[in-house]
Design a protein around this motif. Structure first.
Motif, PDB file in Angstrom:
ATOM      1  N   GLN A   1       0.847  -1.190   0.000  1.00 11.25           N
ATOM      2  CA  GLN A   1       0.000   0.000   0.000  1.00 11.25           C
ATOM      3  C   GLN A   1       0.884   1.241   0.000  1.00 11.25           C
ATOM      4  O   GLN A   1       2.013   1.211   0.489  1.00 11.25           O
ATOM      5  CB  GLN A   1      -0.918   0.031   1.224  1.00 11.25           C
TER       6      GLN A   1
ATOM      7  N   THR B   1       4.836   6.835   2.425  1.00 11.16           N
ATOM      8  CA  THR B   1       4.962   5.690   3.315  1.00 11.16           C
ATOM      9  C   THR B   1       4.495   4.443   2.577  1.00 11.16           C
ATOM     10  O   THR B   1       3.354   4.381   2.113  1.00 11.16           O
ATOM     11  CB  THR B   1       4.133   5.880   4.594  1.00 11.16           C
ATOM     12  N   LEU B   2       5.384   3.479   2.466  1.00 10.63           N
ATOM     13  CA  LEU B   2       5.051   2.190   1.882  1.00 10.63           C
ATOM     14  C   LEU B   2       4.678   1.233   3.006  1.00 10.63           C
ATOM     15  O   LEU B   2       5.396   1.133   3.999  1.00 10.63           O
ATOM     16  CB  LEU B   2       6.229   1.631   1.086  1.00 10.63           C
ATOM     17  N   ARG B   3       3.575   0.532   2.841  1.00  6.47           N
ATOM     18  CA  ARG B   3       3.139  -0.435   3.848  1.00  6.47           C
ATOM     19  C   ARG B   3       2.979  -1.790   3.177  1.00  6.47           C
ATOM     20  O   ARG B   3       2.248  -1.921   2.198  1.00  6.47           O
ATOM     21  CB  ARG B   3       1.820  -0.005   4.489  1.00  6.47           C
ATOM     22  N   CYS B   4       3.677  -2.775   3.725  1.00  4.12           N
ATOM     23  CA  CYS B   4       3.609  -4.126   3.183  1.00  4.12           C
ATOM     24  C   CYS B   4       2.817  -4.997   4.157  1.00  4.12           C
ATOM     25  O   CYS B   4       3.058  -4.970   5.373  1.00  4.12           O
ATOM     26  CB  CYS B   4       5.017  -4.689   2.983  1.00  4.12           C
TER      27      CYS B   4
ATOM     28  N   SER C   1      10.453  -2.817   9.096  1.00  2.00           N
ATOM     29  CA  SER C   1       9.160  -3.279   9.604  1.00  2.00           C
ATOM     30  C   SER C   1       8.157  -3.251   8.463  1.00  2.00           C
ATOM     31  O   SER C   1       8.538  -3.114   7.297  1.00  2.00           O
ATOM     32  CB  SER C   1       8.701  -2.384  10.765  1.00  2.00           C
ATOM     33  N   ASN C   2       6.887  -3.332   8.779  1.00  2.00           N
ATOM     34  CA  ASN C   2       5.910  -3.397   7.686  1.00  2.00           C
ATOM     35  C   ASN C   2       5.698  -2.049   7.009  1.00  2.00           C
ATOM     36  O   ASN C   2       4.892  -1.938   6.093  1.00  2.00           O
ATOM     37  CB  ASN C   2       4.577  -3.939   8.192  1.00  2.00           C
ATOM     38  N   THR C   3       6.426  -0.990   7.445  1.00  3.22           N
ATOM     39  CA  THR C   3       6.339   0.304   6.780  1.00  3.22           C
ATOM     40  C   THR C   3       7.736   0.832   6.475  1.00  3.22           C
ATOM     41  O   THR C   3       8.701   0.554   7.191  1.00  3.22           O
ATOM     42  CB  THR C   3       5.587   1.345   7.642  1.00  3.22           C
ATOM     43  N   TYR C   4       7.804   1.593   5.369  1.00  4.57           N
ATOM     44  CA  TYR C   4       9.058   2.236   4.973  1.00  4.57           C
ATOM     45  C   TYR C   4       8.699   3.613   4.424  1.00  4.57           C
ATOM     46  O   TYR C   4       7.825   3.743   3.560  1.00  4.57           O
ATOM     47  CB  TYR C   4       9.795   1.416   3.917  1.00  4.57           C
ATOM     48  N   THR C   5       9.363   4.670   4.917  1.00  2.00           N
ATOM     49  CA  THR C   5       8.991   6.036   4.569  1.00  2.00           C
ATOM     50  C   THR C   5      10.098   6.708   3.771  1.00  2.00           C
ATOM     51  O   THR C   5      11.280   6.634   4.127  1.00  2.00           O
ATOM     52  CB  THR C   5       8.690   6.857   5.837  1.00  2.00           C
TER      53      THR C   5
ATOM     54  N   CYS D   1       7.807  -5.171  -2.387  1.00  5.52           N
ATOM     55  CA  CYS D   1       8.138  -5.700  -1.065  1.00  5.52           C
ATOM     56  C   CYS D   1       7.907  -7.199  -1.071  1.00  5.52           C
ATOM     57  O   CYS D   1       7.096  -7.714  -1.851  1.00  5.52           O
ATOM     58  CB  CYS D   1       7.309  -5.025   0.040  1.00  5.52           C
TER      59      CYS D   1
END
Length: 606
Positions: A252, A267-270, A295-299, A313
């Motif tokens: 996302q 913000t990338l959310r996997c 973690s499950n997010t990367y900004t 991801c």
């Protein structure tokens, strides 16, 4: 004597007991009682006429009797034998019905009612059954979670204090679970308390779960026998957390990827669809083959247009399970040339360009002095009314907040052109070239407006009670208008002004004069200060005379200007005439000199 009589009675009773028979037609009789209730056992024998006494006994497991109650038919007295377990619990009525209070499990025996006559003993046996309802079953030692495809203990179902023992059954979503090899294992056991003789039943369920068991309720029940028959009691429902591996990964983008612009943070959310969800992932950025563990997010902060590309991801331990998305970082560039404050002369050409570079089609709007233009401005020959503040504004409608604007403040000056045109006029005039003042081939009077010009008008209300005075002003930069009234010189502040458009606007006031007044309109900008007045009175004819006087003054001024021009022309003409006369006089002098020389020559010869 009493002792001999008692011994004789016991001897007789013993002989009668040995010869006692069951009353014909009496079979086994069972009394069911709930634990803790009172057991009531009727004798079930008809009392004979020659009855001596009645007794109750119970039989031990080995068959030996234990007498517990005695009642005489003559004395109506009741005697209870010294049996500890029945102390203070027995009651024998006149009809020989025996009651035992506070029923216990140990009361489950074969009791016998005995009626004794002089020649016979009659017996009626009764079987006592005691039942104890078990406690509500409860699922304990519950698993914190269940894992798919693994046989694991789900929990224990326990029901206590039952008599006789009961049976436990497991249910999934209301349906009975039966043992199934490798999938359903049920282990049942029961224990009896040696003091209370009550049973505790325990059933352990081992279960191989699947994703279909998510949110499925599990229950258990105990089935037991009571005084009125078979009954079942159910436990509360238990729902278990089902663990299952991730089978799909999704990515996302926040904020929504169709609204990302330069300067935003992304913000990338996997996400993995397993339970529990994965806590760490590998993130792949455009042009970077190696993943970044996070973690499950990367900004990403303050992104630029070069961040546009594919983002991916994956799971850390299963890189083949990957998800991707394409992100477009929207941008918008605007270049206005020229921009800022620009000063040009009347008649100059001024190319203006507003160049747009954007990630998608952008809208462009031109404004002049906060008024929207229908098209972009073009200036092939600047006029005074072209002066103003121009704004080129562009935006991406689909991307909130992505707007750009540049401004151009155009100042059009006419003074230099005026001086240049008059220089041309005089140069051509002095060389004998006739210049037509009405011609526009050299300059246009409308193009040299910069100083304020005033035109005053008035309008009388139909009722004649008020008059509207309007001061029309033209000039650039915008002149400031000020009204004053005759005599006091006081300033009138309550005025109404029109918008300043193309170098023109007006200011008006409404007055109701009770006497003659003179209104003065003053317009002033950086170039000059211009003043004009208008007499206003209650007498309209007087105002007309003033207007006529103004007309006469205007004609006189015009004639004076014409005379001045004529004088200049005459002066130039006379200047040329004097030069010509000098040449003529010079020629005449030469002729006279030659004549005198000839005369002298003749005289010499003579």
């Amino acid at each position: 004597m009493e002792s001999k009589r008692a011994s004789s009675c016991r001897l007789l009773f013993g002989l009668l007991i040995s010869a006692a028979v069951l009353r014909p037609g009496l079979g086994w009789y069972t009394v069911n009682s709930a634990y803790g209730d009172t057991i009531i056992m009727p004798c079930r024998l008809d009392v004979p006429q020659n009855l001596m006494f009645g007794k109750w006994k119970y039989e031990k497991p080995d068959g030996s009797p234990v007498f517990i109650a005695f009642r005489s038919s003559t004395k109506k007295s009741v005697q209870y034998d010294d049996v500890p377990e029945y102390k203070d619990r027995l009651s024998l009525s006149e009809n020989y019905t025996l009651s035992i209070s506070n029923a216990r499990i140990s009361d489950e025996k074969r009791f016998v009612c005995m009626l004794v006559t002089e020649d016979n003993v009659f017996e009626a046996p009764t079987i006592v059954k005691v039942f104890k309802q078990p406690s509500k079953p409860e699922i304990v030692s519950k698993a914190l979670f269940l894992e798919t495809e693994q046989l694991k203990k789900l929990g224990d179902c326990i029901s206590e204090d039952s008599y006789p023992d009961g049976n436990i059954t497991w249910y999934r979503n209301g349906k009975v679970l039966h043992p199934l090899e490798g999938a359903v294992v049920i282990i049942f056991k029961k224990e009896m308390d040696p003091v209370t003789q009550l049973y505790t039943m325990t059933s352990t369920l081992e279960y191989k779960t699947s994703k279909a068991d998510i949110q499925m309720p599990f229950t258990c029940s105990v089935t037991y026998y009571g005084p009125t028959g078979q009954k079942t009691v159910y436990s509360d429902q238990a729902v278990f957390d089902i663990y299952y591996p991730t089978e799909q990964v999704t990515i996302q983008v926040l904020p929504p990827k169709n609204a990302i612009k330069e300067g935003d943070n992304i913000t990338l959310r996997c996400l993995g669809n397993g339970n529990p969800p994965p806590e760490e992932f590998l993130f792949y950025l455009p042009g970077q083959p190696e993943g970044i563990r996070s973690s499950n997010t990367y900004t990403l902060t303050d992104v630029r247009r070069n961040a546009t590309g594919d983002y991916k991801c994956s799971l850390i331990d299963k890189k083949s399970m990957i998800a991707s998305t394409t992100i477009t970082v929207h941008y918008l560039d605007l270049s206005l040339n020229p921009s800022g404050e620009v000063t040009r002369q009347i008649g100059d050409a001024l190319p203006v360009s507003c160049t747009i570079s954007a990630s998608r089609n952008a809208t462009v709007v031109w404004m002049k002095d906060n008024i929207r233009l229908r098209s972009s401005p073009t200036f092939s020959s600047l006029h005074y009314q072209d002066a103003g503040n121009y704004v080129c504004e562009t935006a991406l409608q689909e991307v909130e907040g992505l707007k750009k604007r540049e401004s151009l403040t155009l100042i059009v000056e006419g003074n230099k052109i005026l001086g240049h045109q008059f220089t041309l006029f005089f140069e051509n005039f002095l060389t004998g070239f006739f210049y037509d003042l009405s011609s526009t081939s050299y300059f246009n009077c409308n193009d040299i407006l910069g100083k304020p010009q005033i035109k005053m008008t008035k309008k009388t209300d139909p009722s004649g009670l008020s008059k509207t005075i309007i001061c029309h002003v033209e000039g650039f930069p915008k002149p400031a208008i000020q009204w004053t009234i005759t005599g006091s010189g006081s300033v009138i502040n309550q005025t109404e002004e029109s918008p300043y458009i193309n170098g023109r606007y007006y200011s008006k006031i409404i007055i109701s004069p009770e006497e003659n007044v003179t209104l003065t309109c003053t317009a002033e900008n950086q170039l000059e200060r211009t003043v004009n007045s208008l007499n206003v009175s209650a007498n309209e004819n007087r105002e007309k005379v003033n207007d006529q006087a103004k007309l006469i003054v205007g004609i006189v001024v015009g004639l004076l200007l014409a005379a001045l021009v004529a004088g200049v022309v005459y002066w130039l003409y006379m200047k040329k005439s004097k030069t010509a006369s000098k040449h003529v006089n010079k020629d005449l002098g030469n002729m006279e000199e030659n004549k005198k020389l000839e005369e002298n020559n003749h005289k010499t010869e003579a």
